[in-house]
Design a protein around this motif. Structure first.
Motif, PDB file in Angstrom:
ATOM      1  N   GLY A  79       0.825  -1.263  -0.025  1.00 18.20           N
ATOM      2  CA  GLY A  79       0.097   0.055   0.055  1.00 18.20           C
ATOM      3  C   GLY A  79       0.725   1.197  -0.105  1.00 18.20           C
ATOM      4  O   GLY A  79       2.052   1.245  -0.352  1.00 18.20           O
ATOM      5  N   PHE A  80       0.253   2.261   0.441  1.00 20.24           N
ATOM      6  CA  PHE A  80       0.733   3.589   0.276  1.00 20.24           C
ATOM      7  C   PHE A  80       1.169   3.875   1.816  1.00 20.24           C
ATOM      8  O   PHE A  80       0.596   3.986   2.684  1.00 20.24           O
ATOM      9  N   VAL A  81       2.360   4.388   2.064  1.00 21.66           N
ATOM     10  CA  VAL A  81       3.003   5.057   3.113  1.00 21.66           C
ATOM     11  C   VAL A  81       3.362   6.579   2.690  1.00 21.66           C
ATOM     12  O   VAL A  81       4.249   6.768   1.961  1.00 21.66           O
ATOM     13  N   VAL A  82       2.561   7.586   3.524  1.00 27.77           N
ATOM     14  CA  VAL A  82       2.419   9.070   2.685  1.00 27.77           C
ATOM     15  C   VAL A  82       2.175   9.098   1.352  1.00 27.77           C
ATOM     16  O   VAL A  82       1.144   8.695   0.902  1.00 27.77           O
ATOM     17  N   ASP A  83       3.119   9.337   0.545  1.00 26.87           N
ATOM     18  CA  ASP A  83       2.823   9.197  -0.936  1.00 26.87           C
ATOM     19  C   ASP A  83       3.514   8.197  -1.685  1.00 26.87           C
ATOM     20  O   ASP A  83       3.619   8.371  -3.041  1.00 26.87           O
ATOM     21  N   ARG A  84       4.212   7.233  -1.106  1.00 24.70           N
ATOM     22  CA  ARG A  84       4.924   6.189  -1.799  1.00 24.70           C
ATOM     23  C   ARG A  84       4.350   4.801  -1.813  1.00 24.70           C
ATOM     24  O   ARG A  84       3.987   4.392  -0.600  1.00 24.70           O
TER      25      ARG A  84
END
Length: 171
Positions: A79-84
């Motif tokens: 999934g995404f962590v912040v925008d990554r």
């Protein structure tokens, strides 16, 4: 004299550091092929809340290059962590590795073998240079990922047994 030189050399060998891998040094595979250049090394902060680099940046051969699991495990997060986009693998014994930015179709709970493709490297982490960030943790402690693919122990050179003979330590 030989015994005193050997004893002195043994005193120079550093004691094992905490936070060492649970696996023997160099027992995992590189997550990229061919073996990547290390663009930014592991630089953990002195305190958990301070800035630092909690993994390594590895150059990929190209944007979209396959990223593979360095050891067998189970997908813990996609999934995404912040925008990554991030992929995290649980390798057991409290060890988890994470890769970003990586696009993946895997789902949490999927089993992966060493060398299984986790996803594809996406652009953006290292500016114009294609790369991924690889981190390894045991619990809350960040570990140097390179210790799992290389033997980072220091080399110890012993003085020659017969100085001036050209013969080394066992000669």
């Amino acid at each position: 004299m030989k015994a005193s030189l050997l004893f002195a050399a043994l005193l120079l060998v550093p004691a094992p550091a905490t936070g060492r891998p649970a696996s023997p040094p160099g027992s995992w595979s590189w997550p990229l092929s061919p073996r990547p250049a290390v663009l930014r090394v592991f630089d953990p902060p002195d305190r958990p809340w301070l800035s630092g680099h909690r993994g390594v940046d590895l150059q990929t051969a190209y944007d979209g290059a396959p990223v593979t699991s360095p050891a067998a495990g189970t997908v813990a997060f996609v999934g995404f962590v912040v925008d990554r986009p991030v992929v995290t693998i649980d390798h057991g014994n409290g060890l988890r590795s994470s890769f970003e930015p990586v696009a993946s179709t895997l789902r949490p709970g999927d089993a992966v073998a060493e060398g299984s493709v986790l996803g594809r490297a996406l652009p953006g982490h290292c500016g114009g240079t294609p790369c991924i960030h690889w981190g390894v943790r045991r619990g809350d402690d960040y570990l140097n990922p390179l210790a799992f693919v290389m033997d980072l122990r220091p080399s110890i050179l012993l003085p020659p047994v017969n100085p001036g003979s050209g013969q080394g330590g066992s000669g």
